[in-house]
Enzyme design. Structure first.
Site, mmCIF file in Angstrom:
data_model
loop_
_atom_site.group_PDB
_atom_site.id
_atom_site.type_symbol
_atom_site.label_atom_id
_atom_site.label_comp_id
_atom_site.label_asym_id
_atom_site.label_seq_id
_atom_site.Cartn_x
_atom_site.Cartn_y
_atom_site.Cartn_z
ATOM 1 N N LYS A 13 23.000 4.773 -60.554
ATOM 2 C CA LYS A 13 23.572 3.603 -61.212
ATOM 3 C C LYS A 13 23.230 2.303 -60.466
ATOM 4 C CE LYS A 13 28.252 4.680 -59.494
ATOM 5 N NZ LYS A 13 27.751 5.429 -58.341
ATOM 6 N N ARG A 88 36.841 3.332 -60.187
ATOM 7 C CA ARG A 88 36.554 4.710 -59.791
ATOM 8 C C ARG A 88 37.703 5.643 -60.126
ATOM 9 N NH1 ARG A 88 32.174 3.891 -56.125
ATOM 10 N NH2 ARG A 88 31.395 5.838 -55.298
ATOM 11 N N ARG A 127 18.173 10.530 -49.635
ATOM 12 C CA ARG A 127 18.275 9.064 -49.762
ATOM 13 C C ARG A 127 18.231 8.368 -48.398
ATOM 14 N NH1 ARG A 127 23.043 6.454 -53.294
ATOM 15 N NH2 ARG A 127 24.439 7.044 -51.605
ATOM 16 N N ARG A 169 32.551 13.780 -51.978
ATOM 17 C CA ARG A 169 32.365 12.659 -52.910
ATOM 18 C C ARG A 169 32.182 13.179 -54.335
ATOM 19 N NH1 ARG A 169 27.551 10.219 -49.929
ATOM 20 N NH2 ARG A 169 27.220 8.852 -51.708
HETATM 21 P P1 ADP Z 1 28.202 6.433 -54.129
HETATM 22 O O1 ADP Z 1 28.388 6.032 -55.573
HETATM 23 O O2 ADP Z 1 26.830 6.968 -53.862
HETATM 24 O O3 ADP Z 1 29.295 7.319 -53.596
HETATM 25 P P2 ADP Z 1 29.034 3.784 -53.210
HETATM 26 O O4 ADP Z 1 28.188 2.917 -52.373
HETATM 27 O O5 ADP Z 1 29.377 3.309 -54.584
HETATM 28 O O6 ADP Z 1 28.252 5.150 -53.231
HETATM 29 O O7 ADP Z 1 30.426 4.104 -52.466
HETATM 30 C C1 ADP Z 1 30.490 4.609 -51.157
HETATM 31 C C2 ADP Z 1 31.949 4.858 -50.747
HETATM 32 O O8 ADP Z 1 32.704 3.624 -50.803
HETATM 33 C C3 ADP Z 1 32.751 5.806 -51.643
HETATM 34 O O9 ADP Z 1 32.559 7.161 -51.310
HETATM 35 C C4 ADP Z 1 34.188 5.324 -51.390
HETATM 36 O O10 ADP Z 1 34.686 5.799 -50.168
HETATM 37 C C5 ADP Z 1 34.043 3.829 -51.265
HETATM 38 N N1 ADP Z 1 34.237 3.112 -52.557
HETATM 39 C C6 ADP Z 1 33.283 2.428 -53.261
HETATM 40 N N2 ADP Z 1 33.808 1.892 -54.388
HETATM 41 C C7 ADP Z 1 35.128 2.251 -54.389
HETATM 42 C C8 ADP Z 1 36.226 2.019 -55.270
HETATM 43 N N3 ADP Z 1 36.083 1.334 -56.412
HETATM 44 N N4 ADP Z 1 37.445 2.536 -54.945
HETATM 45 C C9 ADP Z 1 37.629 3.234 -53.829
HETATM 46 N N5 ADP Z 1 36.634 3.501 -52.955
HETATM 47 C C10 ADP Z 1 35.401 3.015 -53.211
#
Ligand code: ADP
Length: 215
Positions: A13, A88, A127, A169
């Site tokens: 995404k 999320r 990655r 995750r």
């Molecule tokens: P990915 O989608 O590959 O897991 P991201 O960079 O979007 O990677 O997110 C990395 C981490 O940041 C998540 O595993 C979480 O711990 C935290 N995170 C990101 N966005 C949110 C959110 N909206 N709410 C809570 N935690 C978040």
């Protein structure tokens, strides 16, 4: 136009959001990146967030919301945004509805990018990213030419891209984030995209959808 990207970790995404940002002049806002920046700056929020990120858990809603609303207040968001990584869970989606209502804005398209979990795991393990400019690489599909990026920055692996954290995750995605597919389907803004293809092929579908919606 405001766009929301839904998908499990590794679904691509962020890569699609980057392409949309370049072509349509929208601003990509990744809560993952906002959080990683806070962690690297060792701000109070960053220190708190780090504990959750390294375990693959969601960071507390109120903390993410603070970083996000601060960013949304910047004037460059007026041209439209691509939200990547937020919401999320259903609670965050409801909070977002409230924020958008306040600004008299709406989400026009939600892209839901889907791929089999086995593929996602492989992608996340392969990655890499540049520590300086943030450019993304993949040791299988898009390997860097050396240990350094074109910008001179060092190529690193994200600390949460390890086997145990990836598993968590993906579990968190299934329990907390996947219900959002239904949430946005009901609002009639959801578009499902097959993410198990090459980045340009997926992007082709994304562009066709944006055009169909009249943007
Ligand atoms: P990915 O989608 O590959 O897991 P991201 O960079 O979007 O990677 O997110 C990395 C981490 O940041 C998540 O595993 C979480 O711990 C935290 N995170 C990101 N966005 C949110 C959110 N909206 N709410 C809570 N935690 C978040």
């Amino acid at each position: 136009m405001n766009i929301l990207m839904l998908g499990a970790p590794g679904s691509g995404k962020g890569s699609q959001a980057e392409l949309i940002e370049n072509d349509y002049g929208l601003l990509q806002i990744s809560t993952g990146e906002l959080l990683r920046k806070a962690v690297s700056e060792k701000s109070a929020e960053g220190i708190r967030a780090d504990v959750y990120i390294s375990k693959g858990e969601l960071v507390p809603d109120e903390l993410v919301l603070k970083l996000l609303t601060e960013r949304l207040n910047d004037p460059d968001c007026n041209k439209g945004v691509i939200l990547d990584g937020f919401p999320r869970n259903v609670f965050q989606a409801e909070l977002l509805d409230g924020i958008l209502e306040k600004y008299r804005k709406k989400i026009d398209i939600v892209f839901n990018i889907e791929s089999p979990f086995e593929i996602l795991k492989e992608r996340l393990l392969a990655r890499r990213m540049c520590a300086k400019c943030g450019k993304g690489y993949n040791m299988i599909s898009n390997p860097p030419k050396s240990v350094y990026c074109e910008c001179g920055g060092e190529i690193i692996r994200r600390s949460d891209d390890n086997e145990a954290t990836i598993k968590n995750r993906l579990d968190v995605y299934l329990i907390s984030t996947k219900p959002l597919i239904n949430y946005y389907e009901k609002k009639e803004v959801l578009v499902n995209i097959d993410g198990n293809r090459k980045i340009p092929e997926i992007y082709q579908d994304v562009k066709v959808t944006i055009k169909k919606k009249g943007y």
